[in-house]
Design a protein around this motif. Structure first.
Motif, short mmCIF file in Angstrom:
data_model
loop_
_atom_site.label_atom_id
_atom_site.label_comp_id
_atom_site.label_asym_id
_atom_site.label_seq_id
_atom_site.Cartn_x
_atom_site.Cartn_y
_atom_site.Cartn_z
N ALA A 290 3.38 15.06 0.99
CA ALA A 290 4.22 14.37 2.37
C ALA A 290 4.55 12.83 1.97
O ALA A 290 5.80 12.50 2.14
N THR A 291 3.69 12.19 1.30
CA THR A 291 3.67 10.78 0.98
C THR A 291 4.86 10.57 -0.12
O THR A 291 5.77 9.89 -0.01
N ILE A 292 4.63 11.39 -1.04
CA ILE A 292 5.65 11.41 -2.27
C ILE A 292 7.09 11.84 -1.69
O ILE A 292 8.17 11.03 -2.03
N PHE A 293 7.18 12.54 -0.52
CA PHE A 293 8.48 12.95 -0.01
C PHE A 293 9.13 11.59 0.70
O PHE A 293 10.42 11.28 0.50
N LEU A 294 8.20 11.02 1.45
CA LEU A 294 8.66 9.90 2.35
C LEU A 294 9.02 8.79 1.25
O LEU A 294 10.09 7.85 1.75
N ASN A 295 8.18 8.49 0.34
CA ASN A 295 8.46 7.51 -0.50
C ASN A 295 9.79 7.76 -1.44
O ASN A 295 10.05 6.92 -2.21
N SER A 296 10.40 8.91 -1.51
CA SER A 296 11.64 9.45 -2.25
C SER A 296 12.89 8.65 -1.34
O SER A 296 13.92 8.57 -1.85
N VAL A 297 12.56 8.54 -0.11
CA VAL A 297 13.68 7.98 0.66
C VAL A 297 13.27 6.61 1.33
O VAL A 297 14.34 5.86 1.21
N VAL B 259 3.38 19.22 -6.19
CA VAL B 259 2.13 18.70 -5.78
C VAL B 259 1.38 19.83 -4.70
O VAL B 259 0.26 20.10 -5.05
N LEU B 260 2.32 20.33 -3.75
CA LEU B 260 1.53 21.26 -3.05
C LEU B 260 0.99 22.47 -3.75
O LEU B 260 0.06 23.16 -3.44
N VAL B 261 1.78 23.11 -4.59
CA VAL B 261 1.45 24.29 -5.31
C VAL B 261 0.30 24.04 -6.35
O VAL B 261 -0.60 24.95 -6.22
N GLU B 262 0.23 22.75 -6.98
CA GLU B 262 -0.64 22.72 -8.02
C GLU B 262 -1.89 21.41 -7.61
O GLU B 262 -2.46 21.07 -8.37
N ARG B 263 -1.81 21.26 -6.04
CA ARG B 263 -2.86 20.44 -5.60
C ARG B 263 -4.33 20.65 -6.24
O ARG B 263 -5.13 19.43 -6.31
N LYS B 264 -4.73 21.75 -6.37
CA LYS B 264 -6.10 21.79 -6.99
C LYS B 264 -6.31 21.81 -8.44
O LYS B 264 -7.30 21.62 -8.93
N GLN B 265 -5.16 21.66 -9.09
CA GLN B 265 -5.21 21.75 -10.56
C GLN B 265 -4.87 20.13 -11.06
O GLN B 265 -5.51 19.67 -11.88
N THR C 263 -16.78 8.48 -4.63
CA THR C 263 -16.06 9.49 -4.38
C THR C 263 -14.51 9.34 -3.77
O THR C 263 -13.57 9.83 -4.02
N GLN C 264 -14.70 8.55 -2.75
CA GLN C 264 -13.54 8.43 -1.90
C GLN C 264 -12.55 7.63 -2.80
O GLN C 264 -11.29 7.83 -2.63
N VAL C 265 -13.07 6.51 -3.24
CA VAL C 265 -12.14 5.76 -3.79
C VAL C 265 -11.31 6.46 -4.90
O VAL C 265 -10.43 6.49 -5.66
N GLY C 266 -12.15 7.18 -5.70
CA GLY C 266 -11.71 8.10 -6.72
C GLY C 266 -10.75 8.99 -6.45
O GLY C 266 -9.74 9.24 -7.26
N ALA C 267 -10.91 9.76 -5.33
CA ALA C 267 -9.99 10.64 -4.99
C ALA C 267 -8.44 9.96 -4.55
O ALA C 267 -7.43 10.30 -5.05
N ILE C 268 -8.71 8.75 -3.77
CA ILE C 268 -7.63 7.98 -3.50
C ILE C 268 -6.79 7.49 -4.59
O ILE C 268 -5.54 7.70 -4.78
N SER C 269 -7.56 7.03 -5.54
CA SER C 269 -6.93 6.47 -6.79
C SER C 269 -6.12 7.57 -7.73
O SER C 269 -5.11 7.40 -8.22
N ILE C 270 -6.51 8.60 -7.71
CA ILE C 270 -6.16 9.92 -8.36
C ILE C 270 -4.59 10.17 -7.81
O ILE C 270 -3.75 10.15 -8.35
N CYS C 271 -4.86 10.23 -6.43
CA CYS C 271 -3.70 10.40 -5.90
C CYS C 271 -2.60 9.27 -5.91
O CYS C 271 -1.45 9.45 -6.17
N MET C 272 -3.07 8.02 -5.89
CA MET C 272 -1.93 6.86 -5.87
C MET C 272 -1.48 6.95 -7.44
O MET C 272 -0.27 6.41 -7.48
N GLY D 276 12.62 14.09 -4.37
CA GLY D 276 11.19 14.12 -3.80
C GLY D 276 10.74 15.32 -3.38
O GLY D 276 9.54 15.53 -3.17
N LEU D 277 11.69 16.00 -2.92
CA LEU D 277 11.29 17.38 -2.37
C LEU D 277 10.61 18.35 -3.39
O LEU D 277 9.81 19.08 -3.47
N ILE D 278 11.54 18.10 -4.50
CA ILE D 278 10.83 18.79 -5.81
C ILE D 278 9.42 18.52 -6.12
O ILE D 278 8.64 19.21 -6.37
#
Length: 468
Positions: A362-369, A332-338, A268-277, A325-327
């Motif tokens: 937050a990671t996506i925003f930082l990784n846009s900079v 992601v924040l609005v649709e995080r459950k979907q 479960t933990q790896v699955g969750a991280i993998s989806i986010c990655m 990145g802000l967009i």
């Protein structure tokens, strides 16, 4: 005010002319690997797992090192273009081919001995054996990377990038067709998938090489030269610094995945991280486009002794990528459950992935900079400095904090990601401070010296007026 707005618009157009096709090229070339995995998945679970590990661990390792080695050209070719010394570019590229080719040869045993190496890492024997066969068949792709990356940097430095995009698009279509014929219809299995991958990558190289020798670069490409074998030491030094800088970033995320795999309930933990990655990877493609664009712009302007223009290019590229990145972060924040539902129907996995939504945003925003600032570093030739910053922020701060939060404080994947995020934030802040405190006039002088010394004396042409 009107003058600044006009200048900003012109710089934005120049940046997008480079970033746009680079983003598309990266997506298309990455999709070649995804298509291979997709066809392997239809062969069975074992084949899917084996190819996924082969691509994610072994091929990713070789790909990252060779991409980093080739990135030295972003500094040297870009600055030579800015200085108007196009005759250096072909020599630089041939030197990079030599260095990357030798590196590929050194990495070949990793492909040959993939199976026992995976078994040492306690992977399944069946998966290790199949992955080992696949990587041995895929060795030609390793040498294809060694030729591809120097060619790409050669084109990028001269903003000749749309041809690369077109080639990648055409080859991707051929790749899908060949996989359908040889893997699905003719039943050649993983051997067919590996061979099709080899053919596709070498088709990319062949098409790019034909473009190179077709007369479109009369100054930059004058044919093969023995001069490429001279003064290699400084070139190797910059190539190694570029490779270390890039690989330290790639291995950081690999280390995070390995740490998550050591948690309780790792599926479960790896699955969750993998989806986010996966979501992070696609957002990262945009930032990598701006990474290439700002690297080209900064190196060109420093080479042309235009320090103020270089600084302005940095401001435009960073602000544009950060806005995008802000967009993405808001989405992601609005649709995080979907968002997890595109990958899984398991309620527990959807719930765990949703918990990581805030960190993903937050990671996506930082990784846009952060990647854009790394592009500035490549364009200016700061690879060694950034490599040390990466070591400190990632491996002495991010990973230890992730281990404490994840294991000691029992925050699991959430805690490990928090540690990773702290390391990335610290690195980004340091790069921002360094970038905006840089004395760009001094960097322009260093660029001139780098062209003269790091590239080697052999390319310096006599002055026609004096004969000296």
């Amino acid at each position: 005010m009107e003058r600044i707005a006009k200048k900003s618009w012109e710089e934005s157009k120049t940046t997008w002319r480079i970033a746009g096709p680079v983003i598309l090229t990266a997506v298309l070339q990455c999709t070649v690997g995804f298509v291979t995995v997709a066809f392997a998945g239809h062969l069975g679970k074992l084949e899917l797992a084996a190819v996924s590990i082969a691509q994610g661990v072994v091929e990713g390792f070789g790909y990252g090192i060779l991409l980093g080695m080739g990135s030295a050209l972003e500094t040297l070719c870009g600055q030579a273009v800015g200085a108007g010394q196009f005759q250096m570019l072909g020599i630089y590229m041939q030197r990079s081919w030599i260095i990357c080719g030798v590196t590929a040869l050194v990495l070949t045993p990793v492909y040959v001995f993939t199976s026992p190496m995976l078994k040492l890492l306690h992977q399944s024997e069946d998966i290790s054996d199949v992955a080992g066969k696949y990587t041995r068949w895929a060795i030609p792709q390793l040498f294809a990377y060694a030729m591809n990356f120097p060619l790409q940097k050669f084109y990028q430095s001269q903003t000749k990038v749309w041809v690369m995009t077109a080639i990648a698009g055409v080859v991707l279509a051929i790749h899908v067709l060949l996989n359908w014929v040889f893997v699905t219809k003719l039943g050649y299995g993983l051997f067919g998938a590996a061979m099709v991958g080899n053919v596709s990558w070498w088709l990319i190289n062949l098409a790019q090489f034909v473009y190179l020798v077709s007369g479109f670069f009369p100054e930059a490409w004058t044919g093969f030269s023995l001069a490429a074998f001279k003064n290699l030491a400084a070139f190797v030094k910059l190539s190694l610094a570029s490779a270390i800088m890039l690989c330290l970033e790639l291995w950081y995320y690999t280390a995070v995945i390995i740490m998550v795999g050591l948690l309780e309930n790792p599926e479960t933990q790896v699955g969750a991280i993998s989806i986010c990655m996966n979501y992070q990877l696609w957002a990262l493609m945009v930032a990598l486009g701006f990474n290439a664009a700002v690297s080209v712009r900064v190196s060109n302007e420093l080479g042309a002794n235009h320090p103020k223009a270089a600084k302005f290019s940095v401001i435009i590229a960073v602000s544009t990528s950060a806005f995008i990145g802000l967009i993405f972060m808001i989405i992601v924040l609005v649709e995080r459950k979907q968002l997890p539902k595109f990958f899984t129907d398991v309620p527990e996995l959807i719930r765990e992935t949703s918990k990581l939504g805030y960190l993903l945003g937050a990671t996506i925003f930082l990784n846009s900079v952060q990647p854009v600032l790394s592009g500035v570093a490549i364009g200016a030739g700061w690879q060694s400095l950034v490599a040390f910053i990466n070591i400190g922020c990632y491996y002495f701060v991010g990973l230890p904090l992730g281990a404490i939060f994840g294991f000691k404080l029992k925050l699991n994947a959430l805690g490990i990601w928090v540690g990773m995020l702290v390391g990335t934030l610290l690195q980004t802040v340091i790069l921002v401070v360094i970038t905006f405190r840089t004395k760009w006039q001094k960097e322009a002088m260093l660029a001139e010296e780098r062209i003269r010394v790091w590239g080697g004396q052999v390319e310096i042409q006599p002055n026609p007026g004096t004969g000296k």
